[in-house]
Design a protein around this motif. Sequence first.
Motif, PDB file in Angstrom:
ATOM      1  N   THR A 102       7.618  -2.563 -14.373  1.00 55.74           N
ATOM      2  CA  THR A 102       6.902  -1.288 -14.479  1.00 55.74           C
ATOM      3  C   THR A 102       7.078  -0.448 -13.211  1.00 55.74           C
ATOM      4  O   THR A 102       7.399  -0.956 -12.139  1.00 55.74           O
ATOM      5  CB  THR A 102       5.401  -1.497 -14.738  1.00 55.74           C
ATOM      6  N   LYS A 103       6.873   0.850 -13.397  1.00 52.10           N
ATOM      7  CA  LYS A 103       6.870   1.868 -12.332  1.00 52.10           C
ATOM      8  C   LYS A 103       8.200   1.923 -11.610  1.00 52.10           C
ATOM      9  O   LYS A 103       9.107   2.644 -12.011  1.00 52.10           O
ATOM     10  CB  LYS A 103       5.696   1.641 -11.370  1.00 52.10           C
ATOM     11  N   GLY A 104       8.341   1.199 -10.529  1.00 49.96           N
ATOM     12  CA  GLY A 104       9.561   1.221  -9.736  1.00 49.96           C
ATOM     13  C   GLY A 104       9.308   0.580  -8.388  1.00 49.96           C
ATOM     14  O   GLY A 104       8.161   0.316  -8.002  1.00 49.96           O
ATOM     15  N   VAL A 105      10.386   0.293  -7.671  1.00 43.21           N
ATOM     16  CA  VAL A 105      10.269  -0.377  -6.377  1.00 43.21           C
ATOM     17  C   VAL A 105      10.922   0.484  -5.292  1.00 43.21           C
ATOM     18  O   VAL A 105      11.753   1.343  -5.604  1.00 43.21           O
ATOM     19  CB  VAL A 105      10.941  -1.774  -6.429  1.00 43.21           C
ATOM     20  N   PRO A 106      10.544   0.274  -4.028  1.00 44.67           N
ATOM     21  CA  PRO A 106       9.451  -0.561  -3.560  1.00 44.67           C
ATOM     22  C   PRO A 106       8.183   0.285  -3.377  1.00 44.67           C
ATOM     23  O   PRO A 106       7.992   0.930  -2.325  1.00 44.67           O
ATOM     24  CB  PRO A 106       9.956  -1.069  -2.211  1.00 44.67           C
ATOM     25  N   LEU A 107       7.295   0.275  -4.362  1.00 47.13           N
ATOM     26  CA  LEU A 107       6.148   1.178  -4.363  1.00 47.13           C
ATOM     27  C   LEU A 107       5.283   0.995  -3.115  1.00 47.13           C
ATOM     28  O   LEU A 107       5.043   1.939  -2.362  1.00 47.13           O
ATOM     29  CB  LEU A 107       5.330   0.959  -5.645  1.00 47.13           C
ATOM     30  N   GLU A 108       4.800  -0.207  -2.909  1.00 48.41           N
ATOM     31  CA  GLU A 108       3.921  -0.434  -1.752  1.00 48.41           C
ATOM     32  C   GLU A 108       4.677  -0.260  -0.447  1.00 48.41           C
ATOM     33  O   GLU A 108       4.154   0.322   0.520  1.00 48.41           O
ATOM     34  CB  GLU A 108       3.308  -1.829  -1.815  1.00 48.41           C
ATOM     35  N   GLY A 109       5.909  -0.757  -0.391  1.00 50.72           N
ATOM     36  CA  GLY A 109       6.682  -0.633   0.841  1.00 50.72           C
ATOM     37  C   GLY A 109       6.892   0.801   1.249  1.00 50.72           C
ATOM     38  O   GLY A 109       6.756   1.161   2.425  1.00 50.72           O
ATOM     39  N   ALA A 110       7.226   1.659   0.289  1.00 51.17           N
ATOM     40  CA  ALA A 110       7.425   3.078   0.598  1.00 51.17           C
ATOM     41  C   ALA A 110       6.139   3.702   1.115  1.00 51.17           C
ATOM     42  O   ALA A 110       6.153   4.491   2.071  1.00 51.17           O
ATOM     43  CB  ALA A 110       7.914   3.812  -0.648  1.00 51.17           C
ATOM     44  N   ALA A 111       5.008   3.343   0.498  1.00 55.80           N
ATOM     45  CA  ALA A 111       3.726   3.900   0.932  1.00 55.80           C
ATOM     46  C   ALA A 111       3.377   3.446   2.344  1.00 55.80           C
ATOM     47  O   ALA A 111       2.894   4.242   3.165  1.00 55.80           O
ATOM     48  CB  ALA A 111       2.628   3.491  -0.045  1.00 55.80           C
ATOM     49  N   ILE A 112       3.624   2.175   2.645  1.00 51.66           N
ATOM     50  CA  ILE A 112       3.310   1.667   3.984  1.00 51.66           C
ATOM     51  C   ILE A 112       4.156   2.363   5.042  1.00 51.66           C
ATOM     52  O   ILE A 112       3.656   2.800   6.089  1.00 51.66           O
ATOM     53  CB  ILE A 112       3.511   0.145   4.046  1.00 51.66           C
ATOM     54  N   VAL A 113       5.456   2.471   4.787  1.00 46.95           N
ATOM     55  CA  VAL A 113       6.334   3.134   5.758  1.00 46.95           C
ATOM     56  C   VAL A 113       5.893   4.583   5.971  1.00 46.95           C
ATOM     57  O   VAL A 113       5.806   5.061   7.110  1.00 46.95           O
ATOM     58  CB  VAL A 113       7.801   3.081   5.296  1.00 46.95           C
ATOM     59  N   ALA A 114       5.598   5.284   4.881  1.00 49.45           N
ATOM     60  CA  ALA A 114       5.204   6.691   4.994  1.00 49.45           C
ATOM     61  C   ALA A 114       3.896   6.853   5.752  1.00 49.45           C
ATOM     62  O   ALA A 114       3.735   7.804   6.534  1.00 49.45           O
ATOM     63  CB  ALA A 114       5.082   7.299   3.600  1.00 49.45           C
ATOM     64  N   ARG A 115       2.960   5.938   5.559  1.00 48.22           N
ATOM     65  CA  ARG A 115       1.648   6.058   6.186  1.00 48.22           C
ATOM     66  C   ARG A 115       1.635   5.538   7.624  1.00 48.22           C
ATOM     67  O   ARG A 115       0.995   6.124   8.492  1.00 48.22           O
ATOM     68  CB  ARG A 115       0.605   5.290   5.357  1.00 48.22           C
ATOM     69  N   GLU A 116       2.330   4.418   7.846  1.00 47.62           N
ATOM     70  CA  GLU A 116       2.251   3.760   9.151  1.00 47.62           C
ATOM     71  C   GLU A 116       3.370   4.178  10.110  1.00 47.62           C
ATOM     72  O   GLU A 116       3.251   3.984  11.313  1.00 47.62           O
ATOM     73  CB  GLU A 116       2.287   2.239   8.963  1.00 47.62           C
ATOM     74  N   ARG A 117       4.446   4.743   9.589  1.00 44.96           N
ATOM     75  CA  ARG A 117       5.576   5.143  10.428  1.00 44.96           C
ATOM     76  C   ARG A 117       6.024   6.568  10.081  1.00 44.96           C
ATOM     77  O   ARG A 117       7.204   6.879  10.060  1.00 44.96           O
ATOM     78  CB  ARG A 117       6.744   4.162  10.263  1.00 44.96           C
ATOM     79  N   GLU A 118       5.063   7.433   9.832  1.00 43.98           N
ATOM     80  CA  GLU A 118       5.370   8.806   9.414  1.00 43.98           C
ATOM     81  C   GLU A 118       6.212   9.547  10.449  1.00 43.98           C
ATOM     82  O   GLU A 118       7.248  10.153  10.120  1.00 43.98           O
ATOM     83  CB  GLU A 118       4.076   9.581   9.166  1.00 43.98           C
ATOM     84  N   ALA A 119       5.781   9.515  11.710  1.00 43.83           N
ATOM     85  CA  ALA A 119       6.495  10.259  12.750  1.00 43.83           C
ATOM     86  C   ALA A 119       7.929   9.761  12.896  1.00 43.83           C
ATOM     87  O   ALA A 119       8.871  10.554  13.041  1.00 43.83           O
ATOM     88  CB  ALA A 119       5.748  10.151  14.073  1.00 43.83           C
ATOM     89  N   GLU A 120       8.105   8.445  12.846  1.00 50.32           N
ATOM     90  CA  GLU A 120       9.440   7.871  12.983  1.00 50.32           C
ATOM     91  C   GLU A 120      10.314   8.255  11.785  1.00 50.32           C
ATOM     92  O   GLU A 120      11.506   8.551  11.941  1.00 50.32           O
ATOM     93  CB  GLU A 120       9.350   6.350  13.102  1.00 50.32           C
ATOM     94  N   ALA A 121       9.723   8.275  10.592  1.00 51.56           N
ATOM     95  CA  ALA A 121      10.487   8.677   9.407  1.00 51.56           C
ATOM     96  C   ALA A 121      10.974  10.116   9.542  1.00 51.56           C
ATOM     97  O   ALA A 121      12.131  10.427   9.219  1.00 51.56           O
ATOM     98  CB  ALA A 121       9.629   8.523   8.153  1.00 51.56           C
ATOM     99  N   LEU A 122      10.128  10.987  10.026  1.00 55.36           N
ATOM    100  CA  LEU A 122      10.517  12.385  10.212  1.00 55.36           C
ATOM    101  C   LEU A 122      11.626  12.500  11.248  1.00 55.36           C
ATOM    102  O   LEU A 122      12.578  13.282  11.086  1.00 55.36           O
ATOM    103  CB  LEU A 122       9.303  13.216  10.623  1.00 55.36           C
ATOM    104  N   ARG A 123      11.534  11.710  12.330  1.00 61.66           N
ATOM    105  CA  ARG A 123      12.580  11.727  13.368  1.00 61.66           C
ATOM    106  C   ARG A 123      13.912  11.238  12.815  1.00 61.66           C
ATOM    107  O   ARG A 123      14.976  11.656  13.274  1.00 61.66           O
ATOM    108  CB  ARG A 123      12.168  10.852  14.560  1.00 61.66           C
TER     109      ARG A 123
END
Length: 339
Positions: free
Chosen positions: A162-183
């Motif tokens: 169902t849904k798709g992967v990696p649902l939780e992983g993507a959310a964690i990276v976006a929330r906990e490493r937002e600044a690094e993702a933007l960089r």
Amino acid sequence: MPALAVGKLPPQLLERLLGKLASADPRVVIGPRLGEDAAVVDMGDRYLIATTDPVTFATDEAGWYALHVNANDVAVRGARPLWFLATVLLPEGLASEGGVERLFADLGEACAELGVALIGGHTEVTAGLPRAIVSGCMLGEVAKDRLVTTGGARPGDTLLLTKGVPLEGAAIVAREREAEALRRGVSADVVKRAGDFLRRPGISVVPEARAACAAARVHAMHDPTEGGVATACWELAQAGDVGVRVDRERIPVLREGRVLCEAFGLDPLGTIASGSLLLAVDPGDAESVIAACRGAGVECASIGRVTEASQGVSLVTGGHARPMPTFPQDEITRIFSEG
């Protein structure tokens, strides 16, 4: 002796440890086993389902988060989650009364969403923690003839996700490493959408588990957590003494998850994937289950089939079958290990 790596204990070590702790209580139908999401205890006219899980990677909405990931482990038994206990460990020097109030408000919101009662737990400020840790214990019930296990898959079954992967992983990276993702060049809108994944499409698998079990006799369900969908396939196969053949092109990978994984050099198949549900059903029931999940507002896709154990666990890419990758550590631990 080298230190253990971050993440789940190595399966060989865990299997050896659990092998020394077999329960002599005849009421324990399913105790601690590799790949099984929750314990099953015979209470006479029904089964009691019990599980425990911590939230260790994420800090945002940790109370809400902990309740849902524990409820998932009960739901994949075909059961209804009913009662929750929470252990809340707060970091010394960082915890505030306002923060604790928000955590409990989030926990109360999640209880209301699923009709779960908070029945106990423990709270403390703990020395040496970098972030709050919430560990939950969820209890639920299921009729004896409706129990589903991880180990119930049968050769010939269709494998659904169902849904798709990696649902939780993507959310964690976006929330906990937002600044690094933007960089690293990830656009702000991708980060925002991935951060919202916990609620849309949602980390709870309770709706699709209920819909699937109402539509057909589900043979097996499993909640892909650490190690992602690849590890979930291995665990389902090992629990049922079967093989699994998965088509790589049919695995739904969420676009935002793909972008974030590429930016951080992670394999989406080995990245924590709570929020997705892996199911094994009779081929004749597959379309009914897919339709039922979609009727509950949840996308569902056929990704492969269950085979004889002798055929192993394989991933088919471009028509060529190779052994499914293994992830002794979840891919996301590499981000946190880097600080």
